[in-house]
Design a protein around this motif. Structure first.
Motif, PDB file in Angstrom:
ATOM      1  N   GLU A 120       0.830  -1.209   0.000  1.00  0.00           N
ATOM      2  CA  GLU A 120       0.000   0.000   0.000  1.00  0.00           C
ATOM      3  C   GLU A 120       0.864   1.259   0.000  1.00  0.00           C
ATOM      4  O   GLU A 120       0.574   2.216  -0.709  1.00  0.00           O
ATOM      5  N   ASP A 121       1.921   1.246   0.819  1.00  0.00           N
ATOM      6  CA  ASP A 121       2.833   2.396   0.857  1.00  0.00           C
ATOM      7  C   ASP A 121       3.518   2.590  -0.495  1.00  0.00           C
ATOM      8  O   ASP A 121       3.656   3.710  -0.975  1.00  0.00           O
ATOM      9  N   GLU A 124       1.125   4.126  -2.888  1.00  0.00           N
ATOM     10  CA  GLU A 124       0.934   5.546  -2.576  1.00  0.00           C
ATOM     11  C   GLU A 124       2.139   6.368  -3.043  1.00  0.00           C
ATOM     12  O   GLU A 124       1.976   7.458  -3.601  1.00  0.00           O
TER      13      GLU A 124
END
Length: 134
Positions: A120-121, A124
């Motif tokens: 997820e990081d 992003e």
């Protein structure tokens, strides 16, 4: 060789004071007195003379400025001359130059390998990069 303001680094104690001043600015306040800075410290609070010494050092290094508080007699208000963003940029640029031969790719690769970066990081981060280039 004497370092310029752009080359000077903050010590841990100086960084604590700058963080307090930066946080205060983020709250929309103009500056802080020595007593107000001390109030933000956890117990045991540092001595007034200790904080006053660091404020003088930060002033001499060009990181902060002061002016007399209106109606405050000898009381001074301190405010940052360098933003948190400017300082962070300066430090990260130096880290990139010193440890990664100026290569952003090498620096990012190092952190990607050393840190436990979630999918997820990474998504992003990729979105931030794409938005920056559009």
């Amino acid at each position: 060789m004497k370092k310029t303001n752009e080359e000077r680094q903050l010590t841990k104690a100086e960084m604590e004071i700058m963080s307090t001043l930066w946080d205060n600015c983020a709250e929309g306040k103009a500056g802080m007195t020595t007593h107000e800075i001390i109030e933000r410290y956890p117990e045991p609070k540092p001595a007034y003379s200790t904080i006053a010494t660091f404020l003088k050092i930060l002033t001499n290094k060009g990181f902060i400025a002061s002016c007399k508080q209106e109606g405050g007699g000898k009381t001074f208000v301190f405010m940052p001359l360098v933003s948190r963003e400017e300082y962070t940029h300066r430090v990260m640029k130096e880290v990139k130059t010193t440890f990664f031969a100026g290569s952003l790719k090498s620096m990012l690769s190092f952190f990607a390998k050393q840190e436990d970066v979630s999918k997820e990081d990474l998504e992003e981060i990729w979105a931030l990069i794409e938005n920056h280039h559009s």
